[in-house]
Design a protein around this motif. Structure first.
Motif, PDB file in Angstrom:
ATOM      1  N   THR A 137      21.855  71.772  17.256  1.00 37.86           N
ATOM      2  CA  THR A 137      22.549  70.806  16.421  1.00 37.86           C
ATOM      3  C   THR A 137      23.859  71.390  15.913  1.00 37.86           C
ATOM      4  O   THR A 137      23.866  72.448  15.288  1.00 37.86           O
ATOM      5  CB  THR A 137      21.679  70.408  15.217  1.00 37.86           C
ATOM      6  N   PRO A 138      24.985  70.713  16.177  1.00 36.62           N
ATOM      7  CA  PRO A 138      26.262  71.197  15.633  1.00 36.62           C
ATOM      8  C   PRO A 138      26.234  71.187  14.112  1.00 36.62           C
ATOM      9  O   PRO A 138      25.649  70.289  13.484  1.00 36.62           O
ATOM     10  CB  PRO A 138      27.279  70.183  16.173  1.00 36.62           C
ATOM     11  N   VAL A 139      26.840  72.187  13.499  1.00 36.77           N
ATOM     12  CA  VAL A 139      26.908  72.267  12.044  1.00 36.77           C
ATOM     13  C   VAL A 139      28.332  72.637  11.633  1.00 36.77           C
ATOM     14  O   VAL A 139      29.090  73.209  12.410  1.00 36.77           O
ATOM     15  CB  VAL A 139      25.917  73.313  11.472  1.00 36.77           C
ATOM     16  N   ILE A 192      30.292  75.026  14.249  1.00 40.49           N
ATOM     17  CA  ILE A 192      29.538  75.651  15.341  1.00 40.49           C
ATOM     18  C   ILE A 192      28.920  74.546  16.184  1.00 40.49           C
ATOM     19  O   ILE A 192      28.247  73.659  15.659  1.00 40.49           O
ATOM     20  CB  ILE A 192      28.427  76.577  14.801  1.00 40.49           C
ATOM     21  N   ASP A 193      29.161  74.596  17.483  1.00 41.08           N
ATOM     22  CA  ASP A 193      28.578  73.630  18.416  1.00 41.08           C
ATOM     23  C   ASP A 193      27.793  74.392  19.479  1.00 41.08           C
ATOM     24  O   ASP A 193      28.353  74.821  20.487  1.00 41.08           O
ATOM     25  CB  ASP A 193      29.666  72.780  19.065  1.00 41.08           C
ATOM     26  N   PRO A 194      26.484  74.598  19.274  1.00 43.15           N
ATOM     27  CA  PRO A 194      25.692  75.361  20.242  1.00 43.15           C
ATOM     28  C   PRO A 194      25.668  74.726  21.622  1.00 43.15           C
ATOM     29  O   PRO A 194      25.541  75.428  22.632  1.00 43.15           O
ATOM     30  CB  PRO A 194      24.292  75.368  19.609  1.00 43.15           C
ATOM     31  N   ASN A 195      25.769  73.394  21.702  1.00 39.28           N
ATOM     32  CA  ASN A 195      25.757  72.731  23.004  1.00 39.28           C
ATOM     33  C   ASN A 195      26.953  73.157  23.850  1.00 39.28           C
ATOM     34  O   ASN A 195      26.841  73.316  25.065  1.00 39.28           O
ATOM     35  CB  ASN A 195      25.779  71.210  22.814  1.00 39.28           C
ATOM     36  N   ALA A 196      28.100  73.331  23.191  1.00 42.84           N
ATOM     37  CA  ALA A 196      29.307  73.746  23.893  1.00 42.84           C
ATOM     38  C   ALA A 196      29.449  75.261  23.940  1.00 42.84           C
ATOM     39  O   ALA A 196      30.351  75.778  24.600  1.00 42.84           O
ATOM     40  CB  ALA A 196      30.538  73.131  23.218  1.00 42.84           C
ATOM     41  N   GLY A 197      28.577  75.976  23.221  1.00 41.27           N
ATOM     42  CA  GLY A 197      28.694  77.424  23.154  1.00 41.27           C
ATOM     43  C   GLY A 197      29.994  77.845  22.511  1.00 41.27           C
ATOM     44  O   GLY A 197      30.653  78.778  22.969  1.00 41.27           O
ATOM     45  N   ALA A 242      27.012  82.476  23.644  1.00 37.32           N
ATOM     46  CA  ALA A 242      27.152  81.327  24.544  1.00 37.32           C
ATOM     47  C   ALA A 242      26.166  81.308  25.706  1.00 37.32           C
ATOM     48  O   ALA A 242      26.365  80.552  26.652  1.00 37.32           O
ATOM     49  CB  ALA A 242      28.577  81.279  25.091  1.00 37.32           C
ATOM     50  N   ASP A 243      25.102  82.100  25.675  1.00 37.57           N
ATOM     51  CA  ASP A 243      24.143  82.094  26.774  1.00 37.57           C
ATOM     52  C   ASP A 243      22.723  82.080  26.221  1.00 37.57           C
ATOM     53  O   ASP A 243      22.020  83.095  26.218  1.00 37.57           O
ATOM     54  CB  ASP A 243      24.354  83.315  27.670  1.00 37.57           C
ATOM     55  N   PRO A 244      22.269  80.908  25.727  1.00 41.20           N
ATOM     56  CA  PRO A 244      20.928  80.829  25.127  1.00 41.20           C
ATOM     57  C   PRO A 244      19.818  81.177  26.101  1.00 41.20           C
ATOM     58  O   PRO A 244      18.779  81.694  25.697  1.00 41.20           O
ATOM     59  CB  PRO A 244      20.834  79.373  24.656  1.00 41.20           C
ATOM     60  N   GLU A 245      20.008  80.912  27.400  1.00 45.71           N
ATOM     61  CA  GLU A 245      18.972  81.246  28.372  1.00 45.71           C
ATOM     62  C   GLU A 245      18.790  82.758  28.485  1.00 45.71           C
ATOM     63  O   GLU A 245      17.661  83.257  28.554  1.00 45.71           O
ATOM     64  CB  GLU A 245      19.325  80.649  29.737  1.00 45.71           C
ATOM     65  N   ALA A 246      19.904  83.495  28.508  1.00 44.49           N
ATOM     66  CA  ALA A 246      19.816  84.956  28.578  1.00 44.49           C
ATOM     67  C   ALA A 246      19.194  85.513  27.303  1.00 44.49           C
ATOM     68  O   ALA A 246      18.385  86.454  27.350  1.00 44.49           O
ATOM     69  CB  ALA A 246      21.204  85.552  28.792  1.00 44.49           C
ATOM     70  N   GLY A 300      30.098  67.956  13.082  1.00 38.49           N
ATOM     71  CA  GLY A 300      31.345  68.704  13.020  1.00 38.49           C
ATOM     72  C   GLY A 300      31.856  69.012  14.403  1.00 38.49           C
ATOM     73  O   GLY A 300      31.097  69.063  15.377  1.00 38.49           O
ATOM     74  N   THR A 301      33.150  69.221  14.510  1.00 36.01           N
ATOM     75  CA  THR A 301      33.791  69.455  15.792  1.00 36.01           C
ATOM     76  C   THR A 301      34.568  70.763  15.766  1.00 36.01           C
ATOM     77  O   THR A 301      35.315  71.028  14.825  1.00 36.01           O
ATOM     78  CB  THR A 301      34.767  68.313  16.136  1.00 36.01           C
ATOM     79  N   VAL A 302      34.369  71.585  16.783  1.00 30.71           N
ATOM     80  CA  VAL A 302      35.141  72.822  16.892  1.00 30.71           C
ATOM     81  C   VAL A 302      36.551  72.485  17.354  1.00 30.71           C
ATOM     82  O   VAL A 302      36.763  71.547  18.125  1.00 30.71           O
ATOM     83  CB  VAL A 302      34.477  73.816  17.874  1.00 30.71           C
TER      84      VAL A 302
END
Length: 435
Positions: A54-56, A85-90, A164-168, A393-395
């Motif tokens: 979720t962006p915050v 912070i936008d985790p979707n966009a890293g 920016a690499d949640p999978e790793a 929020g938007t980066v």
């Protein structure tokens, strides 16, 4: 030999456990409440928690309040920054203004998996640092030096993965958790003799369990952890050795030698855990030849042993945390070697807190606003601070021409140095490539 090892471990435990006391007071009652609600805690699920996507956003403002006798009360500071912070966009960004005695300085920053962008006062262009790595023949590479470029690039790769690499990161967390479970499985638990402990001023007989910790077992556990692969592809051991090499002056010391030296004179120890009849924690300790070396003691009454927690080394109280539940919150005090280091009072009903630490006072409030945001206010060190956080929020990227630092020329560098020299009143040195 054992005496030296005990002295070294006492310092290690004193530093780590004193810091952990404050966390213990919050975690233990919270964990107890969770266990009551869910039956038991499943710690194996911790590594499987996915990153929150979720962006915050948040705004932080701070202003000198003119309070005399405080470090910043009369400094004329006025700070206002927005974060997103936008985790979707890293990606994440920050921008705002710092004002000192009426002189304003604007700053903006943006980072994603590709690069870090910064716009600072005095420099016309937006400075960019690419996460693709530094080439040895670039100006920046020559300034860093050929021997250190590989290490710097590994550090960059790790930083990039973390943001920016949640999978790793997820893969790393799962491997780390699996290693911890494997280490735990190597320890054999057996019953310990009952022990009389003081809880709430009363002597209580507590049952216990113990496990033998040999130097080889401890060393194997450390090596297993060091074998875990970080998100940048290096093992923890490889990364640690790389950092040792970076800091080395002259002959490089190997990580294996450091580990061997640490465990060289370690004695066999017994790890012991004692609980009340109700299962509440009473003591965790390490003993050598039947003598307790260090212990974390829960001295509160049996129904709430966590209300007094002490870290003890060789029979001496190193730190004691007292927590007193109130009708509306908690009151806590931390004492280190007989000297009170700080107090904390939290009123959950009124949403206020007061912290006294190291001679300074921090007072504030916290509340959820009608628009869904969360607001924290703090008055400390002569500043009035407000933090407003909300979802969404938007980066945003800094605007302007971009100068890439990893490919800049010597002329670019000297222009930056001269601009910073003019800003701070001193001329920065010109670029001097490493030999």
């Amino acid at each position: 030999m054992r005496k030296n090892w005990k002295t070294r471990m006492r310092k290690v435990f004193a530093a780590s456990m004193t810091a952990a006391l404050v966390l213990s007071a919050a975690v233990i009652p919270a964990a107890a409440d969770e266990a009551d609600a869910a039956g038991e805690l499943d710690l194996s699920q911790v590594a499987g928690i996915e990153a929150v996507l979720t962006p915050v956003s948040a705004n932080i403002s701070a202003k000198s309040n003119g309070e005399e006798g405080t470090p910043l009360g009369g400094a004329g500071l006025d700070i206002n920054f927005d974060f997103a912070i936008d985790p979707n966009a890293g990606a994440q960004s920050a921008s705002g203004t710092l004002s000192v005695s009426g002189i304003n300085m604007d700053f903006s920053e943006y980072a994603d998996k590709e690069a870090l962008l910064v716009k600072i006062p005095g420099i016309e262009k937006v400075l960019s640092f690419s996460f693709s790595g530094i080439e040895a023949d670039s100006l920046l590479g020559q300034m860093i030096g050929a021997d250190q470029i590989e290490a710097v690039n590994h550090i960059i790769d790790l930083f990039k993965a973390e943001i920016a690499d949640p999978e790793a990161m997820q893969k790393y967390a799962e491997e780390f958790a699996a290693v911890i479970n494997d280490i735990i499985s190597q320890f054999t638990l057996e019953s310990a003799d009952p022990k009389e402990l003081t809880l709430g001023g009363e002597t209580v007989t507590c049952n216990g369990m113990k496990t033998e910790i040999t130097p080889q077992l401890a060393k194997d556990a450390v090596n297993k952890i060091l074998g875990v692969t970080l998100p940048n592809g290096q093992t923890i051991a490889e990364y640690a050795q790389m950092l040792i090499n970076l800091k080395a002056e002259g002959e490089t010391q190997s990580l294996d030698a450091v580990i061997d030296g640490f465990f060289a004179d370690m004695p066999n120890m017994d790890g012991q855990m004692y609980v009340t009849e109700a299962g509440a924690p009473a003591e965790f300790s390490l003993a050598v030849d039947g003598q307790t070396m260090v212990a974390l003691q829960f001295r509160g009454p049996q129904e709430a042993t966590w209300t007094e927690i002490a870290f003890v080394a060789n029979g001496e109280d190193m730190a004691v945390l007292n927590v007193t539940p109130t009708e509306t919150g908690i009151s806590a005090a931390l004492t280190v070697q007989g000297q009170q280091m700080g107090t904390l009072d939290v009123d959950l009903t009124n949403g206020t807190f007061a912290l006294e630490a190291m001679g300074y006072s921090f007072n504030g409030s916290f509340a959820a606003a009608e628009d869904g945001s969360f607001v924290i206010t703090v008055s400390a060190l002569g500043l009035d601070i407000t933090v407003t956080a909300t979802t969404g929020g938007t980066v945003t990227k800094p605007e302007g021409d971009v100068l890439e630092l990893t490919t800049m020329t010597e002329e670019d560098f000297n222009a930056i140095a001269q601009s910073l020299g003019g800003l701070f009143g001193t001329m920065a040195p010109a670029a001097e490539p490493a030999a």
